[in-house]
Design a protein around this motif. Structure first.
Motif, PDB file in Angstrom:
ATOM      1  N   GLY A   1       0.781  -1.223   0.000  1.00 41.03           N
ATOM      2  CA  GLY A   1       0.000   0.000   0.000  1.00 41.03           C
ATOM      3  C   GLY A   1       0.815   1.276   0.000  1.00 41.03           C
ATOM      4  O   GLY A   1       0.244   2.371   0.013  1.00 41.03           O
ATOM      5  N   SER A   2       2.145   1.155  -0.062  1.00 43.47           N
ATOM      6  CA  SER A   2       3.001   2.347   0.004  1.00 43.47           C
ATOM      7  C   SER A   2       2.980   3.158  -1.281  1.00 43.47           C
ATOM      8  O   SER A   2       3.220   4.361  -1.267  1.00 43.47           O
ATOM      9  CB  SER A   2       4.444   1.936   0.307  1.00 43.47           C
ATOM     10  N   GLY A   3       2.723   2.514  -2.416  1.00 38.70           N
ATOM     11  CA  GLY A   3       2.777   3.205  -3.702  1.00 38.70           C
ATOM     12  C   GLY A   3       4.188   3.515  -4.155  1.00 38.70           C
ATOM     13  O   GLY A   3       4.391   4.253  -5.127  1.00 38.70           O
ATOM     14  N   CYS A   4       5.172   2.951  -3.458  1.00 36.58           N
ATOM     15  CA  CYS A   4       6.581   3.218  -3.771  1.00 36.58           C
ATOM     16  C   CYS A   4       7.181   2.144  -4.663  1.00 36.58           C
ATOM     17  O   CYS A   4       6.743   0.984  -4.651  1.00 36.58           O
ATOM     18  CB  CYS A   4       7.406   3.268  -2.486  1.00 36.58           C
ATOM     19  N   SER A   5       8.196   2.503  -5.403  1.00 34.55           N
ATOM     20  CA  SER A   5       9.030   1.526  -6.092  1.00 34.55           C
ATOM     21  C   SER A   5       9.901   0.820  -5.056  1.00 34.55           C
ATOM     22  O   SER A   5      10.114   1.330  -3.952  1.00 34.55           O
ATOM     23  CB  SER A   5       9.897   2.219  -7.139  1.00 34.55           C
ATOM     24  N   SER A   6      10.387  -0.362  -5.410  1.00 31.35           N
ATOM     25  CA  SER A   6      11.234  -1.139  -4.514  1.00 31.35           C
ATOM     26  C   SER A   6      12.569  -1.445  -5.177  1.00 31.35           C
ATOM     27  O   SER A   6      12.651  -1.565  -6.405  1.00 31.35           O
ATOM     28  CB  SER A   6      10.559  -2.467  -4.135  1.00 31.35           C
TER      29      SER A   6
END
Length: 212
Positions: free
Chosen positions: A111-116
């Motif tokens: 749910g962060s909406g961030c790339s990893s």
């Protein structure tokens, strides 16, 4: 010119046009295999070793450097036999965690909406809504939730529209942490992924923050 020479000439011209098309598609020629001491080559060598250990394709690896501005191609297809880049494409990043177009923030949180960051297996499983997509499985603590998060390689016309900018503006419908590439980039990657009998390795990293 006899008929045989004419056919050979036509075939040669066709091959050249195809090559030029691939180069144009990824904005920049494939590099010559002369990479001694190049950090990208060093990372590719490490990636190839990792791929062999994990029963992944040993023909190509995908390297994504998030330190490169998104308006510059930053996903590289590395041919491990020829030891060179054979293609490259644009990639935008997720907008979560306070990310800006200039500076991504990375997270593995659902749910962060961030790339990893980290090493991923590119599966041949598609998303439920995006048929032209490939779901990713993370190998490391930094990306272990990738499959659960629905992280994929997929294309977006948003990238096509804005890739001439220095930075591609963030856009939630287009990227919530996925590897979101240009349409032409996806055309190439789709053919490559489908042609390989084993899954490909994708390694995403920020070369300004981490060492090989």
């Amino acid at each position: 010119m006899n008929k045989r020479q004419g056919i050979l000439t036509a075939v040669t011209i066709g091959m050249l046009l195809t090559a030029v098309g691939v180069i144009y598609m990824f904005r920049g020629p494939a590099e010559e295999p002369s990479y001694d001491g190049d950090p990208l080559a060093m990372r590719a060598t490490e990636a190839a070793k990792y791929a062999r250990r994990h029963n992944l394709s040993c023909n190509y690896v995908l390297l994504l450097d998030y330190s490169i501005p998104s308006g510059t191609p930053r996903l590289f297809v590395w041919d491990t036999e020829r030891n060179c880049i054979v293609a490259r494409t644009y990639v935008m990043h997720g907008l979560g965690g306070g990310s800006t177009a200039e500076q991504p923030v990375f997270s593995n949180k659902v749910g962060s909406g961030c790339s990893s960051l980290g090493k991923f297996k590119v599966t041949k499983l598609h998303g439920s809504k995006l048929k032209r997509s490939y779901r990713l499985k993370g190998f490391e603590r930094s990306n272990s939730n990738a499959f659960r998060r629905g992280i994929m390689i997929h294309r977006s016309k948003w990238v096509d529209t804005w890739c001439k900018n220095t930075y591609i503006p963030l856009h939630e419908p287009s990227c919530q942490g996925c590897i979101t590439v240009s349409t032409k980039g996806m055309d190439y990657l789709e053919r490559l992924i489908d042609s390989e009998s084993r899954p490909l390795l994708l390694w995403s990293y920020n070369s300004n923050q981490s060492n090989i």
